[in-house]
Design a protein around this motif. Structure first.
Motif, short mmCIF file in Angstrom:
data_model
loop_
_atom_site.label_atom_id
_atom_site.label_comp_id
_atom_site.label_asym_id
_atom_site.label_seq_id
_atom_site.Cartn_x
_atom_site.Cartn_y
_atom_site.Cartn_z
N GLU A 124 0.83 -1.20 0.00
CA GLU A 124 0.00 0.00 0.00
C GLU A 124 0.87 1.25 0.00
O GLU A 124 1.89 1.31 0.70
CB GLU A 124 -0.91 0.02 1.24
CG GLU A 124 -1.97 -1.05 1.21
CD GLU A 124 -2.85 -1.02 2.44
OE1 GLU A 124 -4.08 -1.06 2.25
OE2 GLU A 124 -2.32 -0.96 3.56
N GLU A 125 0.45 2.24 -0.77
CA GLU A 125 1.16 3.52 -0.80
C GLU A 125 1.09 4.18 0.57
O GLU A 125 2.05 4.74 1.07
CB GLU A 125 0.53 4.43 -1.87
CG GLU A 125 1.27 5.71 -2.09
CD GLU A 125 2.63 5.51 -2.75
OE1 GLU A 125 3.56 6.24 -2.39
OE2 GLU A 125 2.76 4.61 -3.60
N SER A 126 -0.09 4.09 1.20
CA SER A 126 -0.29 4.59 2.56
C SER A 126 -1.26 3.63 3.24
O SER A 126 -2.03 2.95 2.58
CB SER A 126 -0.84 6.02 2.54
OG SER A 126 -2.08 6.05 1.88
N PRO A 127 -1.22 3.55 4.59
CA PRO A 127 -2.08 2.61 5.29
C PRO A 127 -3.55 2.74 4.91
O PRO A 127 -4.12 3.83 4.94
CB PRO A 127 -1.87 2.96 6.77
CG PRO A 127 -0.51 3.58 6.80
CD PRO A 127 -0.38 4.32 5.50
N GLY A 128 -4.15 1.64 4.47
CA GLY A 128 -5.56 1.60 4.12
C GLY A 128 -5.87 2.00 2.69
O GLY A 128 -7.01 1.95 2.26
N ALA A 129 -4.85 2.36 1.91
CA ALA A 129 -5.07 2.82 0.54
C ALA A 129 -5.35 1.67 -0.43
O ALA A 129 -5.79 1.91 -1.55
CB ALA A 129 -3.86 3.62 0.05
N GLY A 130 -5.12 0.46 -0.01
CA GLY A 130 -5.26 -0.66 -0.93
C GLY A 130 -3.96 -0.86 -1.69
O GLY A 130 -3.14 0.04 -1.80
N VAL A 131 -3.77 -2.05 -2.20
CA VAL A 131 -2.55 -2.37 -2.92
C VAL A 131 -2.75 -2.07 -4.39
O VAL A 131 -3.72 -2.50 -4.99
CB VAL A 131 -2.16 -3.85 -2.71
CG1 VAL A 131 -0.92 -4.20 -3.52
CG2 VAL A 131 -1.94 -4.13 -1.22
N VAL A 132 -1.83 -1.32 -4.96
CA VAL A 132 -1.88 -0.99 -6.38
C VAL A 132 -0.77 -1.77 -7.07
O VAL A 132 0.39 -1.66 -6.70
CB VAL A 132 -1.69 0.53 -6.61
CG1 VAL A 132 -1.72 0.84 -8.09
CG2 VAL A 132 -2.75 1.31 -5.87
N ARG A 133 -1.15 -2.58 -8.05
CA ARG A 133 -0.16 -3.37 -8.78
C ARG A 133 0.14 -2.72 -10.12
O ARG A 133 -0.67 -1.99 -10.67
CB ARG A 133 -0.68 -4.79 -9.01
CG ARG A 133 -0.94 -5.52 -7.72
CD ARG A 133 -1.59 -6.87 -8.00
NE ARG A 133 -2.05 -7.48 -6.78
CZ ARG A 133 -1.32 -8.27 -6.02
NH1 ARG A 133 -0.10 -8.56 -6.36
NH2 ARG A 133 -1.83 -8.78 -4.92
N GLY A 134 1.31 -3.01 -10.61
CA GLY A 134 1.65 -2.51 -11.93
C GLY A 134 2.16 -1.09 -11.89
O GLY A 134 2.66 -0.61 -10.87
#
Length: 170
Positions: free
Chosen positions: A142-152
């Motif tokens: 995650e970019e920041s806590p709770g932001a969700g994981v962004v792939r790619g």
């Protein structure tokens, strides 16, 4: 993962010396490892099982008491039996990012601390204890806590060192 492993075992009926167990054992005589390997059913009349090898991957950071589980593992081994345990290393506050905030339930620690694990294994009775970096894994976080994981493209990737913890019962 135990279900996936059991499916693989079912395709190889000639393999009878592997016993997958998914349980937080309460001690080396726990009834959940008194299974008849031929029919996989519990049999309280069987003597406590002792194993040649205990392996674990990405489990230790979910265990409430490493001291207790290491003592249980030691008790579950035959004389000369070995453990091979892998998990990501606690390398500081950034290790928390291994799990997304939404998946923190059941996480007891953010990786395993190398020196403390070595001391706990020795205290549990293991000999020939060796803790070393086995590999590093690139993982999107995650970019920041709770932001969700962004792939790619645009995602944040981190390297997580994994330790292998080896020991033997004298």
């Amino acid at each position: 993962m135990i279900d996936a492993f059991n499916i693989k075992l079912a395709k190889q009926p000639e393999v009878k010396n592997i016993l997958p167990v998914c349980a937080l054992l309460e001690g080396p005589d726990d009834v959940r490892i008194r299974l008849d390997p031929l029919n996989r059913g519990a049999d309280n009349n069987l003597p406590p099982r002792r194993f040649d090898l205990i392996i674990s991957h990405l489990v230790m950071h979910h265990i409430p008491s490493l001291e207790d589980i290491f003592k249980t593992m030691h008790g579950c081994l035959k004389s000369g039996g070995c453990i091979a345990l892998t998990d990501f290393e606690d390398f500081g506050p950034e290790a928390r990012r291994f799990h997304p905030e939404a998946k923190m339930q059941g996480v007891e620690r953010h990786g395993i601390p190398r020196k403390e694990v070595e001391e706990m294994l020795l205290e549990a009775g293991f000999v020939d204890v060796k803790i070393e970096t086995a590999f590093e894994m690139d993982k999107f976080v995650e970019e920041s806590p709770g932001a969700g994981v962004v792939r790619g493209e645009g995602g944040t990737k981190m390297k997580f060192p994994f330790l292998i913890c080896l020991g033997r019962k004298a």
